[in-house]
Enzyme design. Structure first.
Site, PDB file in Angstrom:
ATOM      1  N   PRO A   1      31.672  -2.968  93.032  1.00 47.27           N
ATOM      2  CA  PRO A   1      31.853  -2.072  92.084  1.00 47.27           C
ATOM      3  C   PRO A   1      32.122  -2.255  89.945  1.00 47.27           C
ATOM      4  CG  PRO A   1      33.786  -1.271  93.625  1.00 47.27           C
ATOM      5  CD  PRO A   1      32.922  -2.948  93.768  1.00 47.27           C
TER       6      PRO A   1
ATOM      7  N   GLY B   1      38.120  -2.179  88.496  1.00 44.73           N
ATOM      8  CA  GLY B   1      39.251  -2.919  87.938  1.00 44.73           C
ATOM      9  C   GLY B   1      39.289  -3.940  89.924  1.00 44.73           C
TER      10      GLY B   1
ATOM     11  N   GLY C   1      36.514  -6.732  89.153  1.00 44.38           N
ATOM     12  CA  GLY C   1      36.551  -8.545  88.984  1.00 44.38           C
ATOM     13  C   GLY C   1      35.149  -8.770  89.009  1.00 44.38           C
ATOM     14  N   SER C   2      33.918  -6.968  89.043  1.00 42.61           N
ATOM     15  CA  SER C   2      32.952  -7.857  89.388  1.00 42.61           C
ATOM     16  C   SER C   2      32.151  -8.520  88.065  1.00 42.61           C
ATOM     17  CB  SER C   2      32.461  -6.559  88.958  1.00 42.61           C
ATOM     18  OG  SER C   2      31.712  -5.551  87.463  1.00 42.61           O
TER      19      SER C   2
ATOM     20  N   ALA D   1      33.528 -10.786  86.379  1.00 42.13           N
ATOM     21  CA  ALA D   1      34.394 -11.828  86.358  1.00 42.13           C
ATOM     22  C   ALA D   1      33.474 -12.869  87.542  1.00 42.13           C
ATOM     23  CB  ALA D   1      35.815 -12.392  86.747  1.00 42.13           C
ATOM     24  N   ALA D   2      33.386 -12.054  87.999  1.00 48.67           N
ATOM     25  CA  ALA D   2      32.202 -12.407  89.418  1.00 48.67           C
ATOM     26  C   ALA D   2      30.555 -12.922  89.233  1.00 48.67           C
ATOM     27  CB  ALA D   2      32.486 -11.272  90.743  1.00 48.67           C
TER      28      ALA D   2
ATOM     29  N   ASP E   1      41.486 -13.303  85.777  1.00 44.34           N
ATOM     30  CA  ASP E   1      41.070 -12.983  87.084  1.00 44.34           C
ATOM     31  C   ASP E   1      39.293 -13.952  86.657  1.00 44.34           C
ATOM     32  OD1 ASP E   1      41.807 -10.021  85.710  1.00 44.34           O
ATOM     33  OD2 ASP E   1      39.954  -9.242  85.220  1.00 44.34           O
TER      34      ASP E   1
HETATM   35  C1  MEV Z   1      42.469  -6.579  84.064  1.00 46.03           C
HETATM   36  O1  MEV Z   1      42.336  -7.420  86.013  1.00 46.03           O
HETATM   37  C2  MEV Z   1      44.224  -7.081  83.882  1.00 46.03           C
HETATM   38  C3  MEV Z   1      44.563  -7.029  82.606  1.00 46.03           C
HETATM   39  O2  MEV Z   1      45.958  -7.395  82.849  1.00 46.03           O
HETATM   40  C4  MEV Z   1      43.777  -7.826  81.581  1.00 46.03           C
HETATM   41  C5  MEV Z   1      43.373  -9.371  81.598  1.00 46.03           C
HETATM   42  O3  MEV Z   1      44.539 -10.080  81.873  1.00 46.03           O
HETATM   43  O4  MEV Z   1      43.107  -9.854  80.759  1.00 46.03           O
HETATM   44  C6  MEV Z   1      44.637  -5.467  82.048  1.00 46.03           C
END
Ligand code: MEV
Length: 320
Positions: free
Chosen positions: A102, A106, A108-109, A111-112, A155
């Site tokens: 999704p 949060g 990591g869509s 980055a993946a 990430d």
């Molecule tokens: C996001 O998955 C994690 C954060 O700490 C941002 C980051 O580390 O770049 C909120």
């Protein structure tokens, strides 16, 4: 003449942050793990047209690479590989992307998807050197800057290496340490259904840190200490302690103002249903939370309670 692969495919997992989100941007340790059952994938198909196309059926998009703006994350991923491979121009290919992760939750869509494109294109170009975890992570980091502003690098690292990591942002080289999980950790992951921009959340914490440096430095220190203790507990197989530390981490994230009523409700619900610990995961303000459960029975109780509390896309992932 180089022999290109006619079809090259790659994928990358979703991720959860177990400990230390946000504080990790400020050099404190954090722990993240891949969620391998939900993935982003990319396929690169050779075309004789000499043109490079990007197709994202999920987003209903088909674009010519050259027509996309500089800050388009998918296009940036392709240009980075083109540059790293010392090509004069992008190859004639159609790159198709698909993600089960999704967006803005949060997990990591972004980055993946980036890591999958980079790996698939590097495979197509038969460039082994560009397919190493280190290289995929480094190139993904460049794209993460578009999504995040000031990403810590955690990430891109966890999705490129696809293993649980203890991470510290530092120069000249980040500390990236895989570790032993002495007793399996069973997490229920539940989505608030509220979309949240990592860039906005990270920027907002930065503004508050600039306004109240001592207060926020103390909060970051506590999150860093918790991540360190959590690593020891994970390595010792002390599952109950890992749970306690998650709930403690959530309290500090509330003080950091990155929780939300929806996240707090799901965290409280999971704890009341018997979870060993619970916290938000990722940038916060929406997106996902995690609950640690001891066994299948507890998993069922917590999952049912979360469903009744309105959680979306509930899944279980086991860290071994
Ligand atoms: C996001 O998955 C994690 C954060 O700490 C941002 C980051 O580390 O770049 C909120």
């Amino acid at each position: 003449m180089i022999d290109f692969n006619p079809v090259s495919k790659a994928s990358a997992p979703g991720k959860i942050i177990l400990f230390g989100e946000h504080a990790v941007v400020y050099g404190r340790p954090a722990i993240a793990a891949p969620v391998s059952q939900i993935r982003a994938s990319a396929s690169v198909v050779y075309s004789s047209s000499n043109l490079c196309f990007l197709v994202a059926p999920d987003l209903n998009r088909l674009d010519r690479l050259q027509d996309l703006p500089e800050d388009n994350p998918l296009a940036r991923a392709v240009w980075l590989v083109v540059k790293a491979a010392n090509l004069w121009e992008p190859p004639g290919v159609t790159i198709r992307v698909h993600s089960q992760i999704p967006i803005a939750s949060g997990m990591g869509s972004g980055a993946a998807i980036t890591a999958a494109i980079i790996r698939a294109l590097a495979k197509h170009l038969q460039r082994e050197d560009l397919q190493s975890n280190e290289m995929v992570s480094a190139l993904t980091y460049e794209v993460e800057k578009i999504y995040h502003g000031t990403p810590s690098g955690i990430d891109n690292t966890v999705v490129a290496y696809e293993q649980p990591i203890y991470f510290v942002r530092q120069s000249p080289k980040n500390r990236i340490e895989p570790f032993t999980v002495a007793a399996p950790l069973r997490f229920v992951v539940a989505d608030t259904g509220v979309r949240s921009s990592t860039k906005v959340a990270v920027g907002n914490v930065r503004r508050q840190y600039n306004e109240q440096p001592a207060k926020f430095a103390k909060i970051f220190d506590e999150c860093g200490r918790i991540a360190q203790e959590a690593r020891q507990a994970i390595e010792a197989g002390d599952v109950a302690k890992v749970g306690q530390l998650m709930t403690e981490n959530h309290a500090w994230l509330q003080k950091m103002t990155v929780s939300s009523p929806e996240l707090d409700k799901l965290v409280d619900t999971a704890l009341q249903a018997g979870a060993l610990g619970a916290k938000l995961s990722g940038a916060g303000r929406g997106g996902n939370m995690l609950a640690l459960v001891a066994d299948e029975e507890m998993e069922t109780n917590v999952t049912t309670a979360l469903q009744n509390a309105g959680a979306k896309n509930i899944l279980t992932t086991i860290l071994t």
